[in-house]
Enzyme design. Structure first.
Site, PDB file in Angstrom:
ATOM      1  N   ASP A  13     -22.214  24.843  -2.337  1.00  0.00           N
ATOM      2  CA  ASP A  13     -21.708  25.945  -3.155  1.00  0.00           C
ATOM      3  C   ASP A  13     -22.235  27.307  -2.712  1.00  0.00           C
ATOM      4  O   ASP A  13     -21.988  28.318  -3.371  1.00  0.00           O
ATOM      5  CB  ASP A  13     -22.089  25.712  -4.624  1.00  0.00           C
ATOM      6  CG  ASP A  13     -23.600  25.611  -4.820  1.00  0.00           C
ATOM      7  OD1 ASP A  13     -24.251  24.929  -4.001  1.00  0.00           O
ATOM      8  OD2 ASP A  13     -24.132  26.183  -5.781  1.00  0.00           O
ATOM      9  N   HIS A  14     -22.911  27.355  -1.584  1.00  0.00           N
ATOM     10  CA  HIS A  14     -23.596  28.569  -1.155  1.00  0.00           C
ATOM     11  C   HIS A  14     -22.654  29.704  -0.776  1.00  0.00           C
ATOM     12  O   HIS A  14     -23.063  30.867  -0.724  1.00  0.00           O
ATOM     13  CB  HIS A  14     -24.518  28.244   0.028  1.00  0.00           C
ATOM     14  CG  HIS A  14     -25.519  27.173  -0.252  1.00  0.00           C
ATOM     15  ND1 HIS A  14     -25.155  25.863  -0.457  1.00  0.00           N
ATOM     16  CD2 HIS A  14     -26.866  27.223  -0.362  1.00  0.00           C
ATOM     17  CE1 HIS A  14     -26.241  25.137  -0.684  1.00  0.00           C
ATOM     18  NE2 HIS A  14     -27.281  25.941  -0.634  1.00  0.00           N
ATOM     19  N   GLY A  15     -21.402  29.395  -0.487  1.00  0.00           N
ATOM     20  CA  GLY A  15     -20.456  30.424  -0.074  1.00  0.00           C
ATOM     21  C   GLY A  15     -20.261  31.517  -1.101  1.00  0.00           C
ATOM     22  O   GLY A  15     -20.002  32.671  -0.741  1.00  0.00           O
ATOM     23  N   VAL A  16     -20.373  31.182  -2.375  1.00  0.00           N
ATOM     24  CA  VAL A  16     -20.245  32.195  -3.430  1.00  0.00           C
ATOM     25  C   VAL A  16     -21.493  33.065  -3.493  1.00  0.00           C
ATOM     26  O   VAL A  16     -21.423  34.294  -3.554  1.00  0.00           O
ATOM     27  CB  VAL A  16     -19.980  31.539  -4.797  1.00  0.00           C
ATOM     28  CG1 VAL A  16     -20.134  32.560  -5.923  1.00  0.00           C
ATOM     29  CG2 VAL A  16     -18.581  30.944  -4.841  1.00  0.00           C
ATOM     30  N   SER A  17     -22.647  32.461  -3.440  1.00  0.00           N
ATOM     31  CA  SER A  17     -23.874  33.231  -3.628  1.00  0.00           C
ATOM     32  C   SER A  17     -24.273  34.032  -2.402  1.00  0.00           C
ATOM     33  O   SER A  17     -24.721  35.177  -2.517  1.00  0.00           O
ATOM     34  CB  SER A  17     -25.024  32.307  -4.051  1.00  0.00           C
ATOM     35  OG  SER A  17     -25.184  31.254  -3.110  1.00  0.00           O
ATOM     36  N   TYR A  66     -33.922  26.323 -13.495  1.00  0.00           N
ATOM     37  CA  TYR A  66     -34.965  27.046 -12.785  1.00  0.00           C
ATOM     38  C   TYR A  66     -35.623  28.064 -13.721  1.00  0.00           C
ATOM     39  O   TYR A  66     -35.007  28.506 -14.691  1.00  0.00           O
ATOM     40  CB  TYR A  66     -34.382  27.803 -11.585  1.00  0.00           C
ATOM     41  CG  TYR A  66     -33.724  26.914 -10.565  1.00  0.00           C
ATOM     42  CD1 TYR A  66     -34.449  26.377  -9.501  1.00  0.00           C
ATOM     43  CD2 TYR A  66     -32.369  26.612 -10.642  1.00  0.00           C
ATOM     44  CE1 TYR A  66     -33.849  25.562  -8.555  1.00  0.00           C
ATOM     45  CE2 TYR A  66     -31.750  25.798  -9.702  1.00  0.00           C
ATOM     46  CZ  TYR A  66     -32.498  25.278  -8.661  1.00  0.00           C
ATOM     47  OH  TYR A  66     -31.894  24.471  -7.737  1.00  0.00           O
ATOM     48  N   LYS A 114     -31.683  18.914 -12.438  1.00  0.00           N
ATOM     49  CA  LYS A 114     -32.186  19.312 -11.119  1.00  0.00           C
ATOM     50  C   LYS A 114     -33.218  20.417 -11.288  1.00  0.00           C
ATOM     51  O   LYS A 114     -32.954  21.420 -11.952  1.00  0.00           O
ATOM     52  CB  LYS A 114     -31.026  19.810 -10.251  1.00  0.00           C
ATOM     53  CG  LYS A 114     -31.436  20.452  -8.939  1.00  0.00           C
ATOM     54  CD  LYS A 114     -30.213  20.918  -8.161  1.00  0.00           C
ATOM     55  CE  LYS A 114     -30.580  21.667  -6.894  1.00  0.00           C
ATOM     56  NZ  LYS A 114     -29.379  22.066  -6.111  1.00  0.00           N
ATOM     57  N   GLY A 145     -34.545  24.096  -2.081  1.00  0.00           N
ATOM     58  CA  GLY A 145     -35.095  25.430  -1.918  1.00  0.00           C
ATOM     59  C   GLY A 145     -34.759  26.020  -0.561  1.00  0.00           C
ATOM     60  O   GLY A 145     -33.814  25.594   0.102  1.00  0.00           O
ATOM     61  N   GLY A 152     -29.275  21.210  -0.209  1.00  0.00           N
ATOM     62  CA  GLY A 152     -28.181  21.750   0.585  1.00  0.00           C
ATOM     63  C   GLY A 152     -28.579  22.185   1.973  1.00  0.00           C
ATOM     64  O   GLY A 152     -28.417  21.469   2.949  1.00  0.00           O
ATOM     65  N   ARG A 153     -29.125  23.416   2.098  1.00  0.00           N
ATOM     66  CA  ARG A 153     -29.388  24.000   3.415  1.00  0.00           C
ATOM     67  C   ARG A 153     -30.281  23.142   4.295  1.00  0.00           C
ATOM     68  O   ARG A 153     -30.106  23.097   5.514  1.00  0.00           O
ATOM     69  CB  ARG A 153     -30.002  25.391   3.259  1.00  0.00           C
ATOM     70  CG  ARG A 153     -28.999  26.452   2.905  1.00  0.00           C
ATOM     71  CD  ARG A 153     -29.674  27.746   2.484  1.00  0.00           C
ATOM     72  NE  ARG A 153     -30.386  27.596   1.225  1.00  0.00           N
ATOM     73  CZ  ARG A 153     -30.965  28.600   0.582  1.00  0.00           C
ATOM     74  NH1 ARG A 153     -30.934  29.812   1.096  1.00  0.00           N
ATOM     75  NH2 ARG A 153     -31.572  28.408  -0.575  1.00  0.00           N
TER      76      ARG A 153
END
Length: 266
Positions: free
Chosen positions: A26-30, A146, A177, A203, A230-231
């Site tokens: 989902d990183h494309g939005v952030s 978080y 999570k 992270g 993810g990353r």
């Protein structure tokens, strides 16, 4: 738990181990189309071949390839969003509904909450609305919890992380999570405070594969239910091979040395 929710949970959680390997995309939005998620179909195919249980993405890129060639994978649709371009990047807002996720064929939905942010109240309200709607649809909810705000001195402090996990649990999430607290003993306290599965976040990018595998292994030994990373997976030079090592730890109870041995094979 409804039959529908049970069926969907089994698509994202291994029924034999009760654990899961989720890869968020989902990183494309952030932060935009960073390395590793430019071609979603190619990325998902590599992730699935490595043994991941589910991928997590925003609604608009489901059409770009949430299914890998040759094999299905659990689909979690992320309902929250904010961008790094905003002056308030920690203020998440809902950009999708449970109903939309149902229409897209989701096996679960996810919501991101930053406790301690000035907009905490709105994010908690959103989580409550999502869990209420999810009950009606028999849809599992993953809560990303978080601690990020002016009063938060250390977001990895065990008491702080345990608080975050418990809030997700108390407000109706089926999986929570949270960040890893750094050692098995402190993370065991986080897990003990929840009656739903707890998975760890990855992270920022970790330079050492062994470091990532040790973190995953220690979290599982502490009673964790796996990971949502993810990353540190999709930006690895060989995501499928790394995931096979992760799968050995999470679902086969392999040690870190045995998992590293898998990484050394051609």
């Amino acid at each position: 738990m409804t039959i529908g929710k049970s069926i969907r949970l089994e698509r994202i959680v291994n029924r034999d181990t009760g654990r899961t390997i989720i890869v968020p995309l989902d990183h494309g939005v952030s932060v935009g189309p960073i390395a590793g998620i430019e071609n979603m179909r190619e990325t998902v195919t590599g992730i699935v071949s490595g043994g991941a249980n589910a991928v997590l993405m925003h609604k608009g890129v489901v059409r770009c390839g949430h299914r890998a060639r040759g094999r299905d994978v659990g689909l979690i649709i992320h309902l929250s969003a904010s961008t790094s371009l905003s002056p308030f990047p920690n203020a998440k807002t809902l950009v999708c509904t449970v109903e939309e996720a149902v229409r897209l064929g989701a096996d679960a939905v996810s919501v991101h909450v930053n406790l301690g942010d000035e907009t905490e109240a709105k994010m908690l309200d959103d989580l409550g609305l999502v869990t209420e709607a999810a009950v009606s649809w028999g849809m599992p909810v993953l809560a990303m919890m978080y601690a990020r705000g002016p009063k938060v001195k250390n977001e990895f402090d065990a008491d702080v992380v345990a608080h975050c996990a418990r809030v997700g649990n108390e407000l109706g999430a089926d999986i929570v999570k949270v960040p890893y607290t750094g050692d098995p003993d402190s993370f065991a306290k986080v897990v003990a405070g929840c009656c739903v599965p707890v998975v760890i976040a990855g992270g920022p990018k970790i330079d050492s594969r062994r470091g990532l595998l040790e973190m995953i292994s220690n979290s599982v030994l502490a009673g964790g239910a796996g990971l949502s990373v993810g990353r540190n997976i999709f930006q690895d030079p060989e995501p499928a091979k790394l995931l096979r090592a992760v799968t050995a730890i999470v679902h086969e109870n392999a040690g870190v040395d045995a998992a590293m041995e898998l990484l050394s094979r051609n």
